[in-house]
Design a protein around this motif. Structure first.
Motif, mmCIF file in Angstrom:
data_model
loop_
_atom_site.group_PDB
_atom_site.id
_atom_site.type_symbol
_atom_site.label_atom_id
_atom_site.label_comp_id
_atom_site.label_asym_id
_atom_site.label_seq_id
_atom_site.Cartn_x
_atom_site.Cartn_y
_atom_site.Cartn_z
ATOM 1 N N ALA A 96 0.834 -1.199 0.000
ATOM 2 C CA ALA A 96 0.000 0.000 0.000
ATOM 3 C C ALA A 96 0.876 1.260 0.000
ATOM 4 N N ARG A 97 1.957 1.222 0.788
ATOM 5 C CA ARG A 97 2.818 2.416 0.893
ATOM 6 C C ARG A 97 3.470 2.733 -0.455
ATOM 7 N N VAL A 98 4.037 1.705 -1.128
ATOM 8 C CA VAL A 98 4.697 1.986 -2.416
ATOM 9 C C VAL A 98 3.670 2.311 -3.503
ATOM 10 N N ALA A 99 2.445 1.811 -3.345
ATOM 11 C CA ALA A 99 1.407 2.092 -4.349
ATOM 12 C C ALA A 99 0.740 3.444 -4.103
ATOM 13 N N GLY A 100 0.924 3.976 -2.895
ATOM 14 C CA GLY A 100 0.259 5.247 -2.561
ATOM 15 C C GLY A 100 -1.242 5.067 -2.397
ATOM 16 N N ILE A 101 -1.634 3.890 -1.915
ATOM 17 C CA ILE A 101 -3.053 3.539 -1.751
ATOM 18 C C ILE A 101 -3.231 3.045 -0.315
ATOM 19 N N GLY A 102 -4.429 3.185 0.243
ATOM 20 C CA GLY A 102 -4.672 2.711 1.606
ATOM 21 C C GLY A 102 -4.539 1.188 1.704
ATOM 22 N N ALA A 103 -4.029 0.711 2.882
ATOM 23 C CA ALA A 103 -3.822 -0.730 3.059
ATOM 24 C C ALA A 103 -5.149 -1.495 2.997
ATOM 25 N N ALA A 104 -6.224 -0.872 3.487
ATOM 26 C CA ALA A 104 -7.526 -1.553 3.480
ATOM 27 C C ALA A 104 -7.974 -1.796 2.033
ATOM 28 N N GLN A 105 -7.720 -0.798 1.170
ATOM 29 C CA GLN A 105 -8.089 -0.936 -0.251
ATOM 30 C C GLN A 105 -7.301 -2.082 -0.902
ATOM 31 N N VAL A 106 -5.999 -2.147 -0.585
ATOM 32 C CA VAL A 106 -5.150 -3.210 -1.147
ATOM 33 C C VAL A 106 -5.685 -4.575 -0.701
ATOM 34 N N ARG A 107 -5.979 -4.704 0.596
ATOM 35 C CA ARG A 107 -6.476 -5.991 1.107
ATOM 36 C C ARG A 107 -7.810 -6.355 0.439
ATOM 37 N N ARG A 108 -8.677 -5.323 0.276
ATOM 38 C CA ARG A 108 -9.990 -5.564 -0.354
ATOM 39 C C ARG A 108 -9.800 -6.057 -1.792
ATOM 40 N N ASP A 109 -8.894 -5.371 -2.534
ATOM 41 C CA ASP A 109 -8.653 -5.754 -3.937
ATOM 42 C C ASP A 109 -8.176 -7.193 -4.027
ATOM 43 N N LEU A 110 -7.221 -7.556 -3.148
ATOM 44 C CA LEU A 110 -6.639 -8.889 -3.242
ATOM 45 C C LEU A 110 -7.630 -9.955 -2.778
ATOM 46 N N MET A 111 -8.463 -9.582 -1.799
ATOM 47 C CA MET A 111 -9.479 -10.509 -1.325
ATOM 48 C C MET A 111 -10.523 -10.754 -2.420
ATOM 49 N N THR A 112 -10.885 -9.687 -3.140
ATOM 50 C CA THR A 112 -11.854 -9.810 -4.238
ATOM 51 C C THR A 112 -11.363 -10.831 -5.265
ATOM 52 N N MET A 113 -10.027 -10.876 -5.428
ATOM 53 C CA MET A 113 -9.454 -11.833 -6.380
ATOM 54 C C MET A 113 -9.341 -13.223 -5.774
ATOM 55 N N GLY A 114 -9.740 -13.354 -4.509
ATOM 56 C CA GLY A 114 -9.655 -14.651 -3.836
ATOM 57 C C GLY A 114 -8.251 -14.942 -3.334
ATOM 58 N N PHE A 115 -7.456 -13.888 -3.088
ATOM 59 C CA PHE A 115 -6.083 -14.100 -2.638
ATOM 60 C C PHE A 115 -5.921 -13.604 -1.215
ATOM 61 N N SER A 116 -5.398 -14.480 -0.349
ATOM 62 C CA SER A 116 -5.202 -14.021 1.031
ATOM 63 C C SER A 116 -3.755 -14.262 1.464
ATOM 64 N N GLY A 117 -3.296 -13.407 2.370
ATOM 65 C CA GLY A 117 -1.931 -13.521 2.864
ATOM 66 C C GLY A 117 -1.908 -14.194 4.228
ATOM 67 N N SER A 118 -0.697 -14.437 4.714
ATOM 68 C CA SER A 118 -0.598 -14.995 6.063
ATOM 69 C C SER A 118 -0.341 -13.834 7.020
#
Ligand code: NAD
Length: 203
Positions: free
Chosen positions: A32-54
């Motif tokens: 999120a920091r390098v993208a200049g986007i909020g971390a919640a938005q990044v997590r939402r985008d990746l979750m929408t794609m069905g991708f989750s982190g540890s």
């Protein structure tokens, strides 16, 4: 949707840089920091794609790059034509050469005989009149317009008549296209003026 696809493309570009630096995992707040986007938005985008982190390690970088590719890349190579092999056209050809195997600029066109039949950064420049033959023959579906503003609409019309469905326009001209054709105009002057305006305000 348009914005989400744009963010996915941005995430992948940043992830490729992160991978090059040798990191195997990344946290959403780092991306999120390098993208200049909020971390919640990044997590939402990746979750929408069905991708989750540890929670302890973050996201696996190589897997995430692959996942984004599956989501936004065409199943087979999608081919692009560039019209106008001037300063900007050449810079785009140089930058994009070999960058995305699934999205390749396979032909360029210009009406200047001095530029025709030359290979520019791996891409052959054809005369404009050859466009009606080459675009269908190479199964090109996307066009990039880097001609002067006064020629941009004519080039867009020609591309649309050849069944091009997406145009990236760099000319400062508002293009008219029929429904079903997606146009994105990159107006660098407007973008720079906007940044300069806010730079003055911030002083
Ligand atoms: P340029 O004059 O260097 O190149 C334009 C090219 O288009 C030339 O090779 C010319 O022969 C070709 N051309 C002109 N009319 C044509 C036609 N009808 N069919 C086919 N080819 C044709 O110009 P440039 O600096 O590369 O800029 C190209 C476009 O991109 C312009 O609209 C400009 O406003 C825009 N733009 C340029 C920059 C930049 O940094 N150079 C940045 C943003 C946008």
């Amino acid at each position: 949707m348009e914005k989400t696809i744009g963010r996915m493309s941005l995430y992948r570009r940043l992830l490729l840089d992160i991978e090059k630096r040798g990191a195997s995992h990344v946290y959403s707040h780092e991306l999120a920091r390098v993208a200049g986007i909020g971390a919640a938005q990044v997590r939402r985008d990746l979750m929408t794609m069905g991708f989750s982190g540890s929670p302890s390690k973050g996201y696996h970088v190589a897997d995430l790059i692959g996942h984004i590719g599956t989501a936004i890349d065409p199943p087979e190579q999608q081919r692009v034509a560039l019209v106008g092999v001037g300063n900007l056209g050449r810079a785009i050809l140089a930058y994009f050469h070999g960058r995305r195997p699934k999205l390749a600029i396979v032909a360029a066109f210009d009406d200047d005989s001095a530029k025709v039949d030359k290979v520019v950064h791996g891409c052959r420049c054809h005369p404009l009149r050859a466009m009606s033959e080459i675009v269908p023959a190479l199964d090109i579906t996307v066009g990039i317009i880097t001609v002067p503003a006064e020629s941009a609409q004519d080039i867009a019309d020609r591309l649309v008549n050849l069944d091009i469905k997406g145009i990236l326009n760099f000319a400062p001209a508002a293009l008219r296209v029929p429904p079903g054709v997606f146009v994105d105009t990159m107006d660098i002057t407007t973008a720079l003026e906007k940044v300069a305006y806010f730079a003055r305000k911030g002083r």
